[in-house]
Design an enzyme around this catalytic site. Structure first.
Site, PDB file in Angstrom:
ATOM      1  N   ASP A 211       0.829  -1.211   0.000  1.00 30.57           N
ATOM      2  CA  ASP A 211       0.000   0.000   0.000  1.00 30.57           C
ATOM      3  C   ASP A 211       0.861   1.257   0.000  1.00 30.57           C
ATOM      4  OD1 ASP A 211      -2.328   1.477   0.056  1.00 30.57           O
ATOM      5  OD2 ASP A 211      -3.178   0.428   1.791  1.00 30.57           O
TER       6      ASP A 211
ATOM      7  N   ASP B 196     -10.745   1.960  -3.298  1.00 32.17           N
ATOM      8  CA  ASP B 196     -11.276   1.678  -1.963  1.00 32.17           C
ATOM      9  C   ASP B 196     -12.795   1.716  -1.984  1.00 32.17           C
ATOM     10  OD1 ASP B 196      -8.907   1.219  -0.758  1.00 32.17           O
ATOM     11  OD2 ASP B 196      -8.843   3.058   0.412  1.00 32.17           O
TER      12      ASP B 196
HETATM   13  C1  GLA Z   1      -5.741   1.968   2.215  1.00 26.69           C
HETATM   14  C2  GLA Z   1      -6.128   0.814   1.312  1.00 26.69           C
HETATM   15  C3  GLA Z   1      -7.210   0.002   1.980  1.00 26.69           C
HETATM   16  C4  GLA Z   1      -6.727  -0.496   3.316  1.00 26.69           C
HETATM   17  C5  GLA Z   1      -6.266   0.668   4.167  1.00 26.69           C
HETATM   18  C6  GLA Z   1      -5.598   0.191   5.418  1.00 26.69           C
HETATM   19  O1  GLA Z   1      -6.780   2.885   2.339  1.00 26.69           O
HETATM   20  O2  GLA Z   1      -6.516   1.279   0.066  1.00 26.69           O
HETATM   21  O3  GLA Z   1      -7.597  -1.071   1.155  1.00 26.69           O
HETATM   22  O4  GLA Z   1      -5.683  -1.403   3.108  1.00 26.69           O
HETATM   23  O5  GLA Z   1      -5.338   1.494   3.472  1.00 26.69           O
HETATM   24  O6  GLA Z   1      -5.142   1.249   6.193  1.00 26.69           O
END
Ligand code: GLA
Length: 779
Positions: A476, A546
């Site tokens: 990420d 997301d």
């Molecule tokens: C980001 C990612 C999510 C999740 C969060 C965790 O927003 O896109 O899918 O993994 O971080 O903090």
């Protein structure tokens, strides 16, 4: 195929030609890029040459011997400042004397049998031939090399450039683009894909009339604000017909794509590393490499261009163990738990996952340091003993015992100020010492310009990945850049930070993907903030957004497919009401959208009803049966009243189709499904999977059939719902590919009147998945 006829160069793919020539003034003149032309001599090429007998009006002529040539109105392969061309330049170099005039002239051209390696950046594999053209600015002893790579079967041509400083003084490269296309007119539509967090890839079509239109990122990532993939198409191009150029960069940082309409009605397209906040110092003998630009032309509309881009990405961009391998169905812990995870909960959810057929369990954020919220611990990659009392390896072993593979979430590029790493290495972050710092998600960015940081992260991640049986990593990256300053670089090189960060990132990813070739890496940057071809050279799939709302996801995924194949788009079925939009959508629609690509789930399966779990079990069994086509099939977007997709296996024997409606239009009952990509004369069986609907979905309409009155949502209603199911419609057609591609008339949709198995229950956000299988003859 690359050919040279006298002073002209012809690059050919299966269906396209790209032609340019050497001008008498020694610049390169662009002649043609489009549908394949038959040319076998310089005579054949002559008609493509723009006729110049005089230089018009108050333009500058390049030199006295050629009064007919004004670079301002010539189509060039690489425009530069100071010799008459006043359009957006391809290259801009500031010399030691302060001048920015560049006069690169042809020196030589050669054909290489493979791609010349790019030292600092990833590039496409499997090219067949490369044309290397060397231009020299004699006055300053600087070389500009242009590289053209040809990928014939994919109809892809790539371009990039390198500047070499052969002088004994320092120069500054203020811009070096990757590609430039000078068109003779501006009858084009520029399509860009813009958005932000949870709202990626909104398609925008810009009719280009005049001036400059820029699609760019200054976030430090390729970004969800403006994806680097763009299209130039004719004004009447459709999914299945018309001219289109698909253009992308193999780059994950600040990018720049600009279209300029000139005062003569011509149009320049240019793309490369964003020249804003960028300047690269080159000492004697140093060189600077641009990223590789990928170009695809089709005269058969958007779908055909996408098809070529998809095949190219699957074969030449994605690489390694997972390149053509079916990807596992996963359960991700994030939306079910957020930061509140612990071993017990995770094991309970993993058991539920195993029961429905899931293959991989992914522990998302929250497992390390003291990570109870997003304010601390990034940088401290040791498990939290409060949440995992028996350690990470123990949890992984337990998950493996359940019968699932294990995957883990990391965000290695970041650090929280509240972390041991920051406390011990304040000099490792991108920040201006002594100034107030801006932060995103309470975190700071580690300085990947610094090789020591890259080395440290390689070691820490290697230790983590080998500490247990880890099969998958979600990588990420959750913020955009601010306070852009490397504490490692001298002040004279601070304009290099954005680009050097990306070079450092690629080095880190190269180290780790080579050390752990079997781990499946999934890219993520707050969803789709770094969805690009650069990341795909290391990570075979990327978390697309997301936003897991099925309706939003339809639009987001649909847009990604213009430039990216299904095999790289990762999608999850999540809870309802949806966590990002609070919209309620049917479970089958959430799956019907998510299954086009890499399928996963992100909801607390341990809390779901038996009915929902049974449905999920069926979804997963179905996906497994058709997985190869869902992940690697040829994908088509189909324009009609409903949203309509179709994906076809490479042998055209199997296809799946999807229709989805947004809001019900009352008394609109007749819909079609339209297929694509089948054999016109092939015989096919078209069918759906029979379904039964919960009677409660019909609300108090139950009383139109029930002998006794049933109060909605009462106990009686629940009890009846347990035993009475409403039959779903059956579609079962045997016909030819050509008929299916014309369109199948589906069962009439519900519209206030009677309901039976002849009627399609089709509410707001309803969708259907259809299956098409070739059979030996029409039954
Ligand atoms: C980001 C990612 C999510 C999740 C969060 C965790 O927003 O896109 O899918 O993994 O971080 O903090």
């Amino acid at each position: 195929m690359i050919k040279q006829y006298d002073q002209s160069f012809v690059l050919e793919t299966a269906h396209t030609s790209y032609i340019f020539r050497l001008l008498p003034t020694k610049q390169l003149e662009h002649l043609y890029y489009g549908k394949k032309l038959t040319v076998s001599s310089s005579k054949d090429i002559e008609p493509l040459i723009e006729q110049h007998a005089f230089a018009p009006g108050n333009t500058n002529i390049y030199d006295e011997e050629h009064p007919e040539y004004s670079l301002e109105d010539m189509r060039l392969e690489a425009g530069m400042i100071g010799k008459g061309d006043i359009r957006i330049p391809f290259v801009e170099i500031i010399h030691a004397d302060g001048s920015s005039t560049n006069d690169f002239l042809f020196q030589e051209a050669k054909i290489n049998t493979s791609h010349t390696p790019i030292r600092t950046l990833p590039y496409a594999l499997n090219n067949k031939e490369e044309l290397e053209v060397t231009l020299v600015d004699e006055a300053y002893a600087v070389i500009l090399k242009l590289y053209y790579n040809v990928y014939p079967e994919y109809d892809i041509i790539s371009r990039r450039a390198v500047v070499i400083n052969n002088s004994d003084e320092e120069i500054k490269v203020n811009r070096l683009m990757s590609t430039q296309l000078d068109f003779s007119n501006h009858n084009y539509v520029l399509t860009t894909f813009n958005g932000n967090w949870t709202n990626e890839m909104n398609r925008h079509d810009h009719i280009i009339e005049s001036g400059i239109h820029i699609n760019a990122s200054l976030t430090g990532c390729s970004s969800s604000r403006a994806n680097p993939f763009v299209m130039l198409s004719g004004k009447h191009t459709t999914e299945d017909d018309g001219d289109v150029y698909g253009l992308n960069l193999i780059y994950s940082g600040n990018h720049y794509e600009a279209v300029e309409v000139t005062s003569y009605g011509k149009m320049r397209f240019i793309a490369g590393i964003n020249p804003q906040n960028f300047s690269f110092l080159l000492k004697q003998s140093d060189s600077f490499e641009s990223c590789e630009a990928v170009m695809c032309y089709s005269s058969h509309g958007f779908n055909d261009m996408s098809k070529h881009m998809h095949a190219f990405i699957n074969d030449c961009i994605v690489r390694g163990t997972w390149q053509h391998k079916e990807r596992p169905i996963l359960l991700n812990s994030w939306e079910a738990n957020y930061f509140k995870i612990n071993e017990q909960k995770l094991l309970r959810q993993a058991k539920a996952a195993k029961k429905v057929g899931i293959e991989l369990f992914v522990m998302d954020d929250g497992w390390f340091g003291k990570r109870d919220n997003d304010q601390s611990s990034l940088g401290d990659w040791q498990y939290d003993p409060k949440k995992l009392p028996h350690g990470l390896k123990h949890l992984v072993d337990k998950i493996n015992e359940i019968g699932l593979d294990f995957g883990i979430w990391v965000e290695p590029e970041m650090v929280n100020v509240d972390s041991s790493l920051y406390r011990s290495h304040k000099e490792w972050t991108i920040e201006i010492p002594g100034h107030n710092q801006s932060e995103g998600r309470h975190q700071r960015i580690l300085d990947l310009c610094n090789p020591e940081v890259v080395g440290y992260l390689t070691d820490v991640m290697s230790e983590l990945f080998s500490s247990a049986n880890i099969k998958y990593v979600k990588w990420d990256m959750n913020r955009t850049f601010s306070d852009i300053y490397s504490q490692y670089l001298p002040s004279s090189q601070q304009q290099e930070v954005f680009h050097r960060y990306i070079i450092g990132l690629y080095k880190l990813l190269d180290n780790l993907t080579k050390a752990f070739p079997d781990i499946l890496f999934e890219g993520c940057a707050s969803g789709g903030n770094r969805f690009d071809l650069g990341m795909l050279c290391y990570m075979p799939q990327i978390w697309a957004s997301d936003n897991t709302d099925a309706l939003c996801r339809y639009h987001i995924q649909n847009s990604y497919t213009y430039g990216y194949p299904l095999s790289v788009i990762s999608n999850h079925v999540s809870s309802t009401p949806n966590h990002q939009t609070l919209r309620t959508t049917p479970l089958d629609t959430r799956y019907n959208i998510a299954c086009f690509g890499i399928l996963g789930y992100e909801t607390n399966l341990a809390d779901l009803s038996n009915e929902a779990l049974e449905e999920i079990k069926n979804q997963i069994a179905q996906y497994k049966a058709y997985r190869h086509t869902f992940q690697f099939g040829t994908f088509y977007r189909i324009k009609q009243d409903l949203h309509n997709w179709c994906v076809v296996s490479s042998d055209q024997k199997e296809a799946m189709g999807m229709i989805m409606q947004e809001l019900v239009l009352p008394n609109r009952q007749h819909h079609q499904f339209i297929a694509r990509g089948l054999k016109e004369e092939g015989h096919y069986h078209f069918f759906n999977q029979e379904k039964q609907y919960n009677v409660k979905l019909f609300g108090d309409l139950i009383n139109t059939a029930s002998p006794i009155h049933i109060k909605q949502d009462s106990l009686a209603h629940h009890v009846v719902a347990k035993f009475v199911k409403m039959p779903g419609e059956v579609e079962d057609v045997h016909t030819s590919g050509s008929v299916l591609m014309y369109g199948v008339n589906l069962k009439q949709a519900f519209s206030a009147n009677g309901y039976s198995e002849q009627v399609r229950y089709f509410q707001d956000f309803a969708s259907r998945l259809y299956f098409i299988q070739e059979e030996s003859e029409i039954k």
